[in-house]
Write a protein that holds these residues in place. Sequence first.
Motif, PDB file in Angstrom:
ATOM      1  N   ILE A 368       0.858  -1.186   0.000  1.00 12.76           N
ATOM      2  CA  ILE A 368       0.000   0.000   0.000  1.00 12.76           C
ATOM      3  C   ILE A 368       0.896   1.238   0.000  1.00 12.76           C
ATOM      4  CG2 ILE A 368      -1.726   1.329   1.260  1.00 12.76           C
ATOM      5  CD1 ILE A 368      -2.835  -1.224   2.396  1.00 12.76           C
ATOM      6  N   LEU A 369       0.715   2.070  -1.004  1.00 11.66           N
ATOM      7  CA  LEU A 369       1.475   3.317  -1.103  1.00 11.66           C
ATOM      8  C   LEU A 369       0.680   4.399  -0.382  1.00 11.66           C
ATOM      9  CD1 LEU A 369       2.429   3.156  -4.909  1.00 11.66           C
ATOM     10  CD2 LEU A 369       3.494   1.975  -2.963  1.00 11.66           C
ATOM     11  N   GLU A 370       1.004   4.610   0.883  1.00  6.61           N
ATOM     12  CA  GLU A 370       0.272   5.629   1.637  1.00  6.61           C
ATOM     13  C   GLU A 370       0.789   7.006   1.269  1.00  6.61           C
ATOM     14  OE1 GLU A 370      -1.261   6.733   6.155  1.00  6.61           O
ATOM     15  OE2 GLU A 370       0.319   5.244   5.899  1.00  6.61           O
ATOM     16  N   GLY A 371      -0.136   7.932   1.066  1.00 14.47           N
ATOM     17  CA  GLY A 371       0.223   9.291   0.706  1.00 14.47           C
ATOM     18  C   GLY A 371      -0.472  10.294   1.599  1.00 14.47           C
ATOM     19  N   TYR A 372      -0.203  11.547   1.334  1.00 15.79           N
ATOM     20  CA  TYR A 372      -0.762  12.614   2.167  1.00 15.79           C
ATOM     21  C   TYR A 372      -0.962  13.868   1.326  1.00 15.79           C
ATOM     22  CZ  TYR A 372      -0.639  16.579   5.450  1.00 15.79           C
ATOM     23  OH  TYR A 372      -0.909  17.748   6.118  1.00 15.79           O
ATOM     24  N   VAL A 383       3.921  10.877  -1.060  1.00 16.67           N
ATOM     25  CA  VAL A 383       3.488   9.500  -1.311  1.00 16.67           C
ATOM     26  C   VAL A 383       4.682   8.564  -1.218  1.00 16.67           C
ATOM     27  CG1 VAL A 383       3.781   9.502  -3.841  1.00 16.67           C
ATOM     28  CG2 VAL A 383       2.016   8.051  -2.789  1.00 16.67           C
ATOM     29  N   ASN A 384       4.430   7.354  -0.733  1.00 24.70           N
ATOM     30  CA  ASN A 384       5.437   6.301  -0.784  1.00 24.70           C
ATOM     31  C   ASN A 384       5.523   5.751  -2.199  1.00 24.70           C
ATOM     32  OD1 ASN A 384       6.627   5.275   1.969  1.00 24.70           O
ATOM     33  ND2 ASN A 384       4.512   5.873   2.431  1.00 24.70           N
ATOM     34  N   ARG A 385       6.703   5.337  -2.589  1.00 23.79           N
ATOM     35  CA  ARG A 385       6.911   4.784  -3.923  1.00 23.79           C
ATOM     36  C   ARG A 385       7.102   3.274  -3.850  1.00 23.79           C
ATOM     37  NH1 ARG A 385       7.041  10.368  -3.262  1.00 23.79           N
ATOM     38  NH2 ARG A 385       7.839  11.450  -5.097  1.00 23.79           N
ATOM     39  N   PRO A 386       6.694   2.544  -4.907  1.00 25.34           N
ATOM     40  CA  PRO A 386       6.920   1.094  -4.924  1.00 25.34           C
ATOM     41  C   PRO A 386       8.404   0.769  -4.744  1.00 25.34           C
ATOM     42  CG  PRO A 386       5.488   1.748  -6.734  1.00 25.34           C
ATOM     43  CD  PRO A 386       6.008   3.016  -6.122  1.00 25.34           C
ATOM     44  N   GLY A 387       8.667  -0.240  -3.950  1.00 27.07           N
ATOM     45  CA  GLY A 387      10.042  -0.652  -3.723  1.00 27.07           C
ATOM     46  C   GLY A 387      10.742   0.101  -2.619  1.00 27.07           C
ATOM     47  N   THR A 393       4.784   5.941   7.485  1.00 27.74           N
ATOM     48  CA  THR A 393       5.009   7.280   6.940  1.00 27.74           C
ATOM     49  C   THR A 393       4.123   7.476   5.720  1.00 27.74           C
ATOM     50  OG1 THR A 393       6.700   6.868   5.235  1.00 27.74           O
ATOM     51  CG2 THR A 393       7.443   6.923   7.533  1.00 27.74           C
ATOM     52  N   VAL A 394       4.053   8.716   5.243  1.00 30.20           N
ATOM     53  CA  VAL A 394       3.303   9.017   4.019  1.00 30.20           C
ATOM     54  C   VAL A 394       4.252   9.284   2.858  1.00 30.20           C
ATOM     55  CG1 VAL A 394       1.249   9.845   5.207  1.00 30.20           C
ATOM     56  CG2 VAL A 394       3.104  11.451   4.703  1.00 30.20           C
ATOM     57  N   GLY A 395       5.509   8.828   3.017  1.00 32.62           N
ATOM     58  CA  GLY A 395       6.463   8.921   1.927  1.00 32.62           C
ATOM     59  C   GLY A 395       7.190  10.249   1.866  1.00 32.62           C
ATOM     60  N   VAL A 396       7.677  10.561   0.669  1.00 30.67           N
ATOM     61  CA  VAL A 396       8.453  11.778   0.434  1.00 30.67           C
ATOM     62  C   VAL A 396       7.675  12.694  -0.500  1.00 30.67           C
ATOM     63  CG1 VAL A 396      10.654  10.613   0.827  1.00 30.67           C
ATOM     64  CG2 VAL A 396       9.710  10.700  -1.488  1.00 30.67           C
ATOM     65  N   PRO A 397       8.052  13.976  -0.599  1.00 29.55           N
ATOM     66  CA  PRO A 397       7.248  14.916  -1.394  1.00 29.55           C
ATOM     67  C   PRO A 397       7.227  14.576  -2.881  1.00 29.55           C
ATOM     68  CG  PRO A 397       8.790  16.082   0.054  1.00 29.55           C
ATOM     69  CD  PRO A 397       9.177  14.643   0.078  1.00 29.55           C
ATOM     70  N   LEU A 398       6.123  14.948  -3.522  1.00 30.59           N
ATOM     71  CA  LEU A 398       6.079  14.912  -4.980  1.00 30.59           C
ATOM     72  C   LEU A 398       7.043  15.965  -5.521  1.00 30.59           C
ATOM     73  CD1 LEU A 398       2.252  14.652  -5.755  1.00 30.59           C
ATOM     74  CD2 LEU A 398       3.967  12.882  -6.102  1.00 30.59           C
ATOM     75  N   PRO A 399       7.594  15.747  -6.710  1.00 34.96           N
ATOM     76  CA  PRO A 399       8.479  16.751  -7.292  1.00 34.96           C
ATOM     77  C   PRO A 399       7.789  18.114  -7.350  1.00 34.96           C
ATOM     78  CG  PRO A 399       8.508  14.739  -8.603  1.00 34.96           C
ATOM     79  CD  PRO A 399       7.424  14.572  -7.592  1.00 34.96           C
TER      80      PRO A 399
END
Length: 588
Positions: A368-372, A383-387, A393-399
Amino acid sequence: MTYSSVGERFLAQCAASGAREAFRAPGHGGGWQSLTWSETADRARDLAAGLLALGVRPEQRVAIAAATRLEWVLADLAVTLAGAATTTVYPSTNAEDVDYILTDCAAVVVFAEDPTQLAKLRSGNGFVGDVHHVVLFDGESEGDAVLNLDGLAQLGRHHLAKHPDAVDQVLAAMAPEHLATIIYTSGTTGRPKGVELTHANWLYLGAAIASEGVIRQDHLQFLWLPLSHVFGKLLLAAQYEIGFVTAVDGRIDRIVDNVALIKPSFMAAAPRIFEKIYSRVMSTTGAAGGLQARIATRAFAIGIDAVRRKQQRRSVPMWQRAGLAIADRLVFAKIRARLGGNLEYLVSGSAALAPQIAEWFAAVGLPILEGYGLTETSGASFVNRPGSVRIGTVGVPLPGTQVRLADDGEILLRGSGVMRGYHNLPDQTAAVIDADGWFATGDIGELDAEGYLRITDRKKDLVKTSGGKYIAPTAIESAVKAACPLVSNAVVIADGRNFASILLTLDPDAVSAGTDPHVTVQRAIDTVNAGLNRWETVKQYRILPRELSVEAGELTPSLKIKRAVVVKNYAALVDDIYSGAGHDHRLG
């Protein structure tokens, strides 16, 4: 290429993709119907011309009051191609709030799902606010003021026969800073605020998602999310940029069956849907008993341990890898097959996902790629990225999205996804967007050394006990739901109280006949309490007699809990907990 509007980007994708499938949806006679990109463009162009014939002008508001369905998408595209701005209205919104929203945004035309939605728009001999025409998805035309979708398309074709360049001329005059959408935040308190999102916001988001390479043109999406909510709407922006196929059906009771039928590559959902899938699988497995239940229990023990090892960047021993292969063949592959067999990943947003649920799906082989994101940031900022998923966490920022934390830990965001402002509310806009463009989210978070964001709570959701200790209710609620598959919703009560308690609802599909759920619930709360500070522990609970609902005002249309309404609706039960007279379900 740089585009000036979402409509221009959409038509460019249609020109490039032509005869490829764009959408599929349930047909009126059963089965599913498909639309190619070219067919979608033709339908949307006819409807857009119909709006122009009704007198709709650039940036005027056209509302859509309907559930998620293909017609919603076509109506939204028509508004975009006509240069107007879509205002979204949840079909569950009551007549009073519909009146407020449509009057506040000054909508001139409304796409209404059916006569039930139409009735909310009536006012005297006309309609609420500035509305002068209504277009029905289901229903027949009524005079000149109420059209059905076919009637609007026919009007559009007549308009194009006289003015063949009408839509093209509108699009040529559009600029990225023009208003594209107003989404009214459902809010857990107070009147909803209209968030103004521009074409630049949506174009940025589509391009940012595409740049990650996670979603491909050959992917098939299953879209059931409310399109009145920013989470659903952002997935359309991504589709117009990338060109994948979307199967649309907003019927929530059909989600699990549709996943098996559609066999999507990916699906986005709120955490509650993942909790229900988890609950259903675990309850079915437990009910089977015997060898089957023991095999499943062992498989998940091995699988979740392997997930945790990978999260900690520890190696998985060879013996465990062999066990995982067996677990996959006997258990996990069957679960994936029940969910269509083609899912590469799932996407979660709108609320916090319990780490235990994320671990369970990861063990099954469905990360599950959790995002915010917020409505005010076009729905997606992290968003978290595959792999490289980091659970919790909710991943790292979008570009293109910048982040920093205020002194109190509040998350501040800046970038092309940030809204233009709140409609008609300049003071409230200035209160959340500073002179340098930083938007104050109202969420508290932590950033690790690699830029992964962990949401710790809502700034306004922290509550203080009568002893002066702060408690984060959502973290406790998520932990209880994850620890007990029977629980569908949880509401912690602690503000101004001398201890924390919790109100629970049970998922009727998960509760086996003839069993006492209190044993399972108490065991789960004991488990959660073991990991909490003393002042945070839940001392009592009550099981409510029914599920929380949007209709009772206890949930927002995006399924967030309205804590104050729940406490009000069950005031007698809450009084019983804190009166000292209630002894049932006392814990700790």
